[in-house]
Design a protein around this motif. Sequence first.
Motif, PDB file in Angstrom:
ATOM      1  N   TRP A 118       0.865  -1.189   0.000  1.00  0.00           N
ATOM      2  CA  TRP A 118       0.000   0.000   0.000  1.00  0.00           C
ATOM      3  C   TRP A 118       0.894   1.229   0.000  1.00  0.00           C
ATOM      4  CZ3 TRP A 118      -0.573   4.206   3.274  1.00  0.00           C
ATOM      5  CH2 TRP A 118      -1.713   5.004   3.054  1.00  0.00           C
ATOM      6  N   VAL A 119       0.626   2.141  -0.918  1.00  0.00           N
ATOM      7  CA  VAL A 119       1.418   3.361  -1.040  1.00  0.00           C
ATOM      8  C   VAL A 119       0.473   4.543  -1.045  1.00  0.00           C
ATOM      9  CG1 VAL A 119       3.146   4.617  -2.370  1.00  0.00           C
ATOM     10  CG2 VAL A 119       3.109   2.114  -2.429  1.00  0.00           C
ATOM     11  N   GLU A 120       0.766   5.508  -0.169  1.00  0.00           N
ATOM     12  CA  GLU A 120      -0.087   6.688  -0.066  1.00  0.00           C
ATOM     13  C   GLU A 120      -0.074   7.469  -1.380  1.00  0.00           C
ATOM     14  OE1 GLU A 120      -0.685  10.578   2.876  1.00  0.00           O
ATOM     15  OE2 GLU A 120       1.076   9.297   3.047  1.00  0.00           O
ATOM     16  N   LYS A 145       3.303   2.673  -8.729  1.00  0.00           N
ATOM     17  CA  LYS A 145       4.530   2.985  -7.990  1.00  0.00           C
ATOM     18  C   LYS A 145       5.668   2.058  -8.410  1.00  0.00           C
ATOM     19  CE  LYS A 145       2.594   6.228  -5.583  1.00  0.00           C
ATOM     20  NZ  LYS A 145       2.998   7.643  -5.713  1.00  0.00           N
ATOM     21  N   GLU A 146       6.883   2.405  -7.988  1.00  0.00           N
ATOM     22  CA  GLU A 146       8.056   1.641  -8.370  1.00  0.00           C
ATOM     23  C   GLU A 146       8.336   0.509  -7.389  1.00  0.00           C
ATOM     24  OE1 GLU A 146       7.995   4.890  -7.841  1.00  0.00           O
ATOM     25  OE2 GLU A 146       8.584   5.930  -9.672  1.00  0.00           O
ATOM     26  N   ALA A 147       8.977  -0.519  -7.903  1.00  0.00           N
ATOM     27  CA  ALA A 147       9.460  -1.630  -7.079  1.00  0.00           C
ATOM     28  C   ALA A 147      10.980  -1.686  -7.186  1.00  0.00           C
ATOM     29  CB  ALA A 147       8.859  -2.944  -7.552  1.00  0.00           C
ATOM     30  N   PHE A 148      11.614  -2.291  -6.188  1.00  0.00           N
ATOM     31  CA  PHE A 148      13.044  -2.589  -6.275  1.00  0.00           C
ATOM     32  C   PHE A 148      13.181  -3.906  -7.030  1.00  0.00           C
ATOM     33  CE2 PHE A 148      13.022   0.255  -2.603  1.00  0.00           C
ATOM     34  CZ  PHE A 148      14.130   1.054  -2.866  1.00  0.00           C
ATOM     35  N   VAL A 149      13.882  -3.871  -8.147  1.00  0.00           N
ATOM     36  CA  VAL A 149      13.971  -5.046  -9.018  1.00  0.00           C
ATOM     37  C   VAL A 149      15.440  -5.437  -9.182  1.00  0.00           C
ATOM     38  CG1 VAL A 149      13.428  -6.000 -11.282  1.00  0.00           C
ATOM     39  CG2 VAL A 149      11.906  -4.291 -10.240  1.00  0.00           C
ATOM     40  N   PHE A 150      15.720  -6.702  -8.841  1.00  0.00           N
ATOM     41  CA  PHE A 150      17.059  -7.285  -9.056  1.00  0.00           C
ATOM     42  C   PHE A 150      16.903  -8.320 -10.170  1.00  0.00           C
ATOM     43  CE2 PHE A 150      16.712  -5.863  -4.699  1.00  0.00           C
ATOM     44  CZ  PHE A 150      17.916  -5.215  -4.455  1.00  0.00           C
ATOM     45  N   PRO A 151      17.206  -7.958 -11.429  1.00  0.00           N
ATOM     46  CA  PRO A 151      16.913  -8.862 -12.564  1.00  0.00           C
ATOM     47  C   PRO A 151      17.733 -10.142 -12.568  1.00  0.00           C
ATOM     48  CG  PRO A 151      17.267  -6.580 -13.278  1.00  0.00           C
ATOM     49  CD  PRO A 151      17.733  -6.673 -11.873  1.00  0.00           C
ATOM     50  N   GLU A 171      -2.030   8.867  10.460  1.00  0.00           N
ATOM     51  CA  GLU A 171      -2.338   8.777   9.033  1.00  0.00           C
ATOM     52  C   GLU A 171      -3.656   9.475   8.722  1.00  0.00           C
ATOM     53  OE1 GLU A 171      -0.462   4.912   6.896  1.00  0.00           O
ATOM     54  OE2 GLU A 171      -1.993   4.495   8.406  1.00  0.00           O
ATOM     55  N   ALA A 172      -4.586   9.433   9.686  1.00  0.00           N
ATOM     56  CA  ALA A 172      -5.898  10.052   9.491  1.00  0.00           C
ATOM     57  C   ALA A 172      -5.815  11.566   9.368  1.00  0.00           C
ATOM     58  CB  ALA A 172      -6.832   9.676  10.647  1.00  0.00           C
ATOM     59  N   ILE A 173      -4.713  12.155   9.842  1.00  0.00           N
ATOM     60  CA  ILE A 173      -4.557  13.610   9.692  1.00  0.00           C
ATOM     61  C   ILE A 173      -3.363  13.934   8.794  1.00  0.00           C
ATOM     62  CG2 ILE A 173      -5.751  14.302  11.801  1.00  0.00           C
ATOM     63  CD1 ILE A 173      -3.124  14.401  13.264  1.00  0.00           C
ATOM     64  N   GLY A 174      -3.030  12.965   7.935  1.00  0.00           N
ATOM     65  CA  GLY A 174      -2.087  13.238   6.861  1.00  0.00           C
ATOM     66  C   GLY A 174      -0.617  13.064   7.168  1.00  0.00           C
ATOM     67  N   VAL A 175      -0.266  12.444   8.282  1.00  0.00           N
ATOM     68  CA  VAL A 175       1.143  12.252   8.633  1.00  0.00           C
ATOM     69  C   VAL A 175       1.571  10.851   8.209  1.00  0.00           C
ATOM     70  CG1 VAL A 175       2.850  12.286  10.473  1.00  0.00           C
ATOM     71  CG2 VAL A 175       0.857  13.783  10.602  1.00  0.00           C
ATOM     72  N   GLY A 176       2.686  10.749   7.502  1.00  0.00           N
ATOM     73  CA  GLY A 176       3.149   9.469   6.992  1.00  0.00           C
ATOM     74  C   GLY A 176       3.693   8.549   8.068  1.00  0.00           C
ATOM     75  N   VAL A 177       3.658   7.253   7.776  1.00  0.00           N
ATOM     76  CA  VAL A 177       4.138   6.239   8.722  1.00  0.00           C
ATOM     77  C   VAL A 177       5.617   6.433   9.025  1.00  0.00           C
ATOM     78  CG1 VAL A 177       4.535   3.765   9.049  1.00  0.00           C
ATOM     79  CG2 VAL A 177       2.412   4.560   8.001  1.00  0.00           C
ATOM     80  N   LEU A 178       6.394   6.744   8.000  1.00  0.00           N
ATOM     81  CA  LEU A 178       7.839   6.890   8.187  1.00  0.00           C
ATOM     82  C   LEU A 178       8.146   8.005   9.178  1.00  0.00           C
ATOM     83  CD1 LEU A 178      10.733   6.133   7.309  1.00  0.00           C
ATOM     84  CD2 LEU A 178      10.548   7.888   5.543  1.00  0.00           C
ATOM     85  N   GLU A 179       7.445   9.145   9.033  1.00  0.00           N
ATOM     86  CA  GLU A 179       7.684  10.281   9.926  1.00  0.00           C
ATOM     87  C   GLU A 179       7.345   9.917  11.366  1.00  0.00           C
ATOM     88  OE1 GLU A 179       6.070  10.534   7.009  1.00  0.00           O
ATOM     89  OE2 GLU A 179       7.684  11.562   5.930  1.00  0.00           O
ATOM     90  N   VAL A 180       6.222   9.225  11.547  1.00  0.00           N
ATOM     91  CA  VAL A 180       5.811   8.832  12.900  1.00  0.00           C
ATOM     92  C   VAL A 180       6.825   7.885  13.515  1.00  0.00           C
ATOM     93  CG1 VAL A 180       4.054   7.602  14.249  1.00  0.00           C
ATOM     94  CG2 VAL A 180       3.362   9.207  12.453  1.00  0.00           C
ATOM     95  N   GLU A 181       7.272   6.907  12.735  1.00  0.00           N
ATOM     96  CA  GLU A 181       8.212   5.919  13.266  1.00  0.00           C
ATOM     97  C   GLU A 181       9.564   6.543  13.587  1.00  0.00           C
ATOM     98  OE1 GLU A 181       8.271   2.665  10.538  1.00  0.00           O
ATOM     99  OE2 GLU A 181       6.342   1.880  11.238  1.00  0.00           O
ATOM    100  N   CYS A 182      10.031   7.494  12.785  1.00  0.00           N
ATOM    101  CA  CYS A 182      11.291   8.178  13.088  1.00  0.00           C
ATOM    102  C   CYS A 182      11.192   8.921  14.416  1.00  0.00           C
ATOM    103  CB  CYS A 182      11.636   9.161  11.971  1.00  0.00           C
ATOM    104  SG  CYS A 182      12.329   8.377  10.501  1.00  0.00           S
TER     105      CYS A 182
END
Length: 974
Positions: free
Chosen positions: A140-142, A149-155, A677-688
């Motif tokens: 899931w990507v906001e 969205k992009e994925a990390f791909v190791f061919p 998240e309900a008020i627009g703050v990303g997961v990464l910011e909260v976890e940091c």
Amino acid sequence: MASVDVAEAKFDSLIAELEGDLTAIESEEDSKVRIITRVFTECLGWDFSSIKCENRHDCGYSDYILSAKSSDSLIVEAKRIGILGIDSAIKDRLRTLKISGSAMRPSFNGIKQAHSYASEMGFPVAVVTDGITWVVFKIWVEGGSYREKEAFVFPSLDAIKHSFSCFYELLSYENFTDKTYNLLFDQLHNNRQHLSLPLTPALEASEIAILRKTPIAFDLEKIFNNFFSQLTGDENSEIMRECFVESTESRIADYSLEKITTSVLSCMPSDKHRVNSDLSALIEGNVFAEAPSENDLSVFIVGPTGSGKTTYIDRFFSNVLPPSTREHCLSIHINCLDASGDERRTIGWITEEIICALEKELFDDGYPSYDQLRGMYFSQYKRMSSGYLKMIYENDRPEFNRKFAEFLESEVKENREGYLESLLHHSIHNRNRLPIIIVDNTDEFPIDYKIQIFQICNSFRRKVKYCMLMFPVTDKSAWSFSKTEIFTIHQSRSFFLPTPSPRAVFEKRIDYLKRKLITSDKAERKEYLSAKGIRIELQDVSKFAQVLEDVFVDNSFTAKTLGELTNYNIRSIMALSRRIITSPVMRIEDLISAYLKTEAVDYNKFIDALVRGDYEAYRVSSGEDFGVISTFQVNSQTSHSPLLNLRILALLRATQHAGRDVEERHLTVASISQYFEAIGVGVLEVECCLKELVSLRLVEPYDPSVSALSDSQKLAITYKGNAHYELSTKNNVYFYQMALTTAVANPDLADKIQVLYKSKMPFAEKTSEIRKLFSDYLQNEDRKYVNSDRDIAQFVSQKALLADIVAFSFGRNSNSKHGQDNYDSYLGEILVGNVKMYDQEKDFGYIKLKEPQEEVRFKLATMEKNEIGTIHHEDVIYCTLGQGLKGVEIKTIEGFVEGKNDVQVHQCTIKKFNEEKGFGFATIGETSNDAFFHKTAFPANFYEHIKQGIEFEAEIRLQNNGRFMVRRCIDLVS
């Protein structure tokens, strides 16, 4: 996994092994067994136990589910080699490709299948691989569909090899549990700079000068430094023993106590205030028992950092344990700080430590003589003389003695564990003493080291049977240790030492030093004229203890603030106290003047000294932690609101206040992230921010043994977190200092604040304008990152936070100089309180209020009304608050609370009285029940006559813990 370098070496070795055999790997099962599983377990650090295969879903079966920290977290969809493909000429490098793009078309069906499984389970990340090609993508990507969205791909395997560090950061167990993937995907999906402008403070640390001190301050700083070092007890074991706070009224409710007692250590006694008596009874039972119970022979003394576990044990054996029992004990103290920490040498090290300690205690010379050794090994002597060496013993005694001496030499020099066992047997059976091995300071060692120590000590205990073990540990260590198998194998008992209140610690130690301090009496006589014209004579420093008592004991807000800012760590409290009392901000002349005039210590000046210390403005050097931090500092790893730390604290604070028990006072990381998240703050910011708050001890995990944050980890606000929230939202002094020194993402604002700070503008106007600028900045920055328009009940705490920040813009009223913000709404109200202490001689005491949950001082002489007459320990009364000379105090006592003070009158006889500590026990009438009493239950003029055998008539109350207590002596029986 030791490191990414080790992992990469293992991956290279695996690829080298597979290179000549890839053509033989045809089926999906071949890929799973020979490549995929091995990459995860051998190279990425996942245990086999954390991998589940062929898991059923509504839409099919997933190949792998990997669990991190016992929680299902990652789904892996495996394919046979060749079925995945990347439509690109570049195959030997890591690519970041749009999932729905043309290059990913050959792999899209596999990605779609993995997404359906992962989204059903709520997993954050999925992997699709045939062993050669690896695709890692976010479920899931906001801001859009995962397909866009992009994925990390190791061919290819070469692509992994060339970008192994990224592969490792995405999928290794240690990085996945730390959710490093969030940072990597954030950088991928949000192609932005984390900080649009460099962070700049108005005042750089290098610009903040040290304040000048007056001559008296220089001289007194030396004295107070000595004074506080003695208060801390680092150089004085006597003060640590004599001033250990044990009174029930000084207990601080601690989360860890409730967590441990309800969730972990089932053997812990329900009454936390009976540690002395219960532990004494336990040791006495083991000393005199014919066959002690196994779970009575291993004891954990559990307490938060700073609760004085080592001091308690020292004091217990020297001052508390009855002499009749003490003489039969042989206490051996092992300090693990003296160990190297090398697990390979643990057995040898602790064996030698115990041997040396036993030899020192048992033998006058510090080692056994030959005759004593022969006595220790007498059973072997008898066996040899009547067994295989009988003929030599009967025909050639010197030869027998020589052979026995060789045997002793071999045992003592080579069989050290056997020799230790013999020493323990000798202590028990020959000296009639119970060995008690106390293993201290294991907290900072890894759990495997602790397990080894625990097992070694228990193996010695089991061999000799009559031997006790004591392990003083923190709540964190107790929690982690209780989850090990070894803890359940060896049964044990546990006792908890709650942290005492700072005021009680100060009161005891200052009183002790007032009696003991004599160094300063020999000091050179000096006189000073203070700024207020008061002549001060520096001759008898013990009198200056009265000033400290006035600051840290008589004013409840100071000790409470210090306690909260240090999470009630006594050593840190003393360091902060020294910082305050020696700060030029807290002028010693003003303190002495306030003391002589019986004025209260100004709360704002107290906070200013706490924040600034010796400097012109707030400054913390690298590596220092004075208990005060800036809550407005933005995390340098990611861009977020400067109020996000406070927003998180506001949420946890509201949760704590609403929670009915320890479980409800915690929130999971996942629920905190969803809330924001309900008020627009990303997961990464909260976890940091959460990681930062935990590291700063403003927030604590429910399980203190787990440092990595997972979605299921539960968090709660700490005392320090609550104190910082109050300072950040209510205190002008703190807010002004943070405005000067917090780095902001607006260089123009920093310049404006600096110009104002250096201007000649009147101080009150200057500080008001700087607070307004900083408040407006915080609000504007917050609006960039947070949608705070949600007007529902669960966001009330966020609205209140913003209102408090806005108040600084409009000139918030200066804080009460007595620090009484918590009391303002209660002044004049009828409140319920519990008398926690009252000294009749000093006419001084404290009442613990139910609401607000604070301890407030009182003096009967200054009270406007007292409807109950005499006051005694544990009385539950109605009272009101008012403003006194030294802050808020009890103004009236309106009467007893109905049904809370039931007492019965009985004839009693003093059974035991400790004159030094001022308490004892009395037998109630003809019963076998004993009642605790403090000397203050008797008239003050009778204290010197209290002794064993005195008969008296008394009011007896039954306490909540089921024990009887003497409220007051009514009459003495002649």
